[in-house]
Design a protein around this motif. Structure first.
Motif, PDB file in Angstrom:
ATOM      1  N   GLN A  51      15.353  20.969 -12.823  1.00  0.00           N
ATOM      2  CA  GLN A  51      15.611  20.880 -11.395  1.00  0.00           C
ATOM      3  C   GLN A  51      14.984  22.092 -10.702  1.00  0.00           C
ATOM      4  OE1 GLN A  51      19.705  21.374 -10.289  1.00  0.00           O
ATOM      5  NE2 GLN A  51      20.354  21.997 -12.317  1.00  0.00           N
ATOM      6  N   ILE A  56      19.686  25.746  -8.593  1.00  0.00           N
ATOM      7  CA  ILE A  56      20.547  26.008  -9.743  1.00  0.00           C
ATOM      8  C   ILE A  56      21.593  27.066  -9.373  1.00  0.00           C
ATOM      9  CG2 ILE A  56      20.595  26.815 -12.145  1.00  0.00           C
ATOM     10  CD1 ILE A  56      17.660  25.836 -12.380  1.00  0.00           C
ATOM     11  N   PRO A  57      22.888  26.762  -9.613  1.00  0.00           N
ATOM     12  CA  PRO A  57      23.920  27.762  -9.300  1.00  0.00           C
ATOM     13  C   PRO A  57      23.624  29.093  -9.996  1.00  0.00           C
ATOM     14  CG  PRO A  57      24.942  25.660  -9.900  1.00  0.00           C
ATOM     15  CD  PRO A  57      23.467  25.507 -10.166  1.00  0.00           C
ATOM     16  N   LEU A  58      23.946  30.182  -9.362  1.00  0.00           N
ATOM     17  CA  LEU A  58      23.695  31.560  -9.824  1.00  0.00           C
ATOM     18  C   LEU A  58      22.191  31.877  -9.817  1.00  0.00           C
ATOM     19  CD1 LEU A  58      26.095  31.946 -12.957  1.00  0.00           C
ATOM     20  CD2 LEU A  58      26.592  32.567 -10.603  1.00  0.00           C
ATOM     21  N   LYS A  59      21.409  31.059 -10.526  1.00  0.00           N
ATOM     22  CA  LYS A  59      19.973  31.309 -10.633  1.00  0.00           C
ATOM     23  C   LYS A  59      19.301  31.205  -9.260  1.00  0.00           C
ATOM     24  CE  LYS A  59      16.577  29.988 -14.141  1.00  0.00           C
ATOM     25  NZ  LYS A  59      16.402  29.127 -15.324  1.00  0.00           N
ATOM     26  N   TYR A  62      19.878  34.443  -7.309  1.00  0.00           N
ATOM     27  CA  TYR A  62      19.035  35.476  -7.912  1.00  0.00           C
ATOM     28  C   TYR A  62      17.591  35.307  -7.451  1.00  0.00           C
ATOM     29  CZ  TYR A  62      16.228  37.837 -11.484  1.00  0.00           C
ATOM     30  OH  TYR A  62      15.307  38.619 -12.131  1.00  0.00           O
TER      31      TYR A  62
ATOM     32  N   VAL B  47      28.689  26.846 -15.914  1.00  0.00           N
ATOM     33  CA  VAL B  47      28.734  27.101 -14.466  1.00  0.00           C
ATOM     34  C   VAL B  47      27.412  26.720 -13.811  1.00  0.00           C
ATOM     35  CG1 VAL B  47      28.964  28.890 -12.683  1.00  0.00           C
ATOM     36  CG2 VAL B  47      30.370  28.995 -14.758  1.00  0.00           C
ATOM     37  N   SER B  48      26.305  27.096 -14.463  1.00  0.00           N
ATOM     38  CA  SER B  48      25.010  26.936 -13.806  1.00  0.00           C
ATOM     39  C   SER B  48      24.369  25.582 -14.118  1.00  0.00           C
ATOM     40  CB  SER B  48      24.071  28.076 -14.218  1.00  0.00           C
ATOM     41  OG  SER B  48      23.784  28.022 -15.600  1.00  0.00           O
ATOM     42  N   GLN B  50      22.710  24.680 -16.604  1.00  0.00           N
ATOM     43  CA  GLN B  50      21.443  24.744 -17.336  1.00  0.00           C
ATOM     44  C   GLN B  50      21.605  24.224 -18.754  1.00  0.00           C
ATOM     45  OE1 GLN B  50      19.172  28.651 -16.483  1.00  0.00           O
ATOM     46  NE2 GLN B  50      21.295  29.092 -16.035  1.00  0.00           N
ATOM     47  N   GLY B 168      27.108  37.227 -11.326  1.00  0.00           N
ATOM     48  CA  GLY B 168      25.863  36.494 -11.116  1.00  0.00           C
ATOM     49  C   GLY B 168      24.936  36.471 -12.309  1.00  0.00           C
ATOM     50  N   PHE B 170      23.217  34.958 -15.204  1.00  0.00           N
ATOM     51  CA  PHE B 170      23.030  33.531 -15.495  1.00  0.00           C
ATOM     52  C   PHE B 170      22.104  33.301 -16.685  1.00  0.00           C
ATOM     53  CE2 PHE B 170      19.763  34.867 -12.587  1.00  0.00           C
ATOM     54  CZ  PHE B 170      18.628  34.371 -13.190  1.00  0.00           C
ATOM     55  N   TYR B 174      19.680  40.030 -19.211  1.00  0.00           N
ATOM     56  CA  TYR B 174      19.852  40.274 -17.781  1.00  0.00           C
ATOM     57  C   TYR B 174      20.222  41.751 -17.660  1.00  0.00           C
ATOM     58  CZ  TYR B 174      21.363  39.317 -12.943  1.00  0.00           C
ATOM     59  OH  TYR B 174      21.490  39.290 -11.573  1.00  0.00           O
TER      60      TYR B 174
END
Lengths: 200, 200
Positions: A51, A56-59, A62, B47-48, B50, B168, B170, B174
């Protein structure tokens, strides 16, 4: 002559825009040229099931922050387009039309189109803007408008996108150097390293 | 004293492994230390939304090729683990148990655990291997095994993962430096640039 770098990108990809700022200079430092190849990520994502990054949530959060920061690092102005995501079909068709008809104008068109979308707050997704960008480079607007609807031009873009997918291109930017693919504006340092060392 | 870098990673993340090879040296060059923070990407991906990188069509093939190439560039040995994906719960619990009980051993444990999974072809996902890696560093195996089942240790890891998501984080690796998050082993050059310039 060593082979040109192949630079795959989508006009609607912000990281594609960032890579476009540097790719020619990177190649030139190592005696190479660049073949620019716009593609349509939408078609690629249908195959890979990905997608759009910003959804994308969080991503997504960022990425918004990262884009501004990345552009600042490279002293480039950057602004999210007025409409996003936008369709890159019109700009991509015009690019390949130029690449076949008037090749010296194709890459300048790509650079101007990227700037329109990512620096000048213009909606490159509309045929009007895609054509206006061409006209500003002295390209005949009526001919450009006709090209957008020409079956041969549509087919040319379709073939390029299919060939990119067949080759494993799954994102933007994606650079192929001597058969090696590198994905991401943040990987250009590896492209440069590859060119400098002649591989590793 | 400038703040430590915060290094979030999942033991089952190959790019986390690559970043772990360099993060301490990058920080040290700029007079910084590193706080290592293992997390569980599975919880983050819930959550995300992915999916694991290696499962994505096209991207998965690229990633396999890229990992070997990236490790070669950094003169590191690299091998896919015997079982993949694997659970990083046991190694992460042992890390936080050590971080609280015997902090000088926590980071050496993390490095040894990464090496076991990504260089020595051992299945770090099993409690036996996670404990054996600790024992090889002189840590009491029985105490380690007890820690794995201790409610306080389980809870400690859960809190760390929730805090990372709230912040945050993800993906893996990180890195947070002075409040700025950078995702990816291929972004360590920007972490270094940030440290060198004091931001931009």
């Amino acid at each position: 002559m060593p082979a040109p770098l192949e630079f795959y990108f989508d006009f609607s990809s912000p990281y594609g825009f960032l890579a476009a700022l540097r790719i020619d200079a990177i190649a030139a430092r190592h005696g190479r040229t660049v073949t620019w190849r716009p593609i349509l990520l939408g078609a690629v994502f249908k195959v890979s099931g990905q997608q759009p990054l910003l959804d994308i949530p969080l991503k997504g959060d960022y990425t918004r922050h990262d884009l501004a920061r990345f552009a600042r690092l490279w002293d480039a102005s950057f602004a999210m387009p007025p409409v996003f995501p936008f369709s890159s079909v019109a700009a991509s068709r015009l690019f390949y039309w130029l690449a076949d008809a008037d090749p010296a104008r194709a890459v300048p068109y790509a650079k101007a189109a990227f700037a329109a979308a990512w620096q000048q707050n213009r909606d490159l997704g509309t045929p009007d803007v895609a054509v206006a960008v061409a006209a500003e480079l002295g390209i005949d607007a009526q001919a450009a408008r006709a090209a957008l609807a020409a079956p041969a031009v549509k087919e040319r873009l379709r073939i390029e996108v299919d060939a990119a997918i067949a080759r494993g291109v799954f994102g933007s930017p994606y650079v192929v150097v001597d058969g090696e693919g590198f994905w991401g504006a943040d990987r250009l340092w590896q492209v440069e390293e590859w060119l400098a060392r002649g591989g590793w």
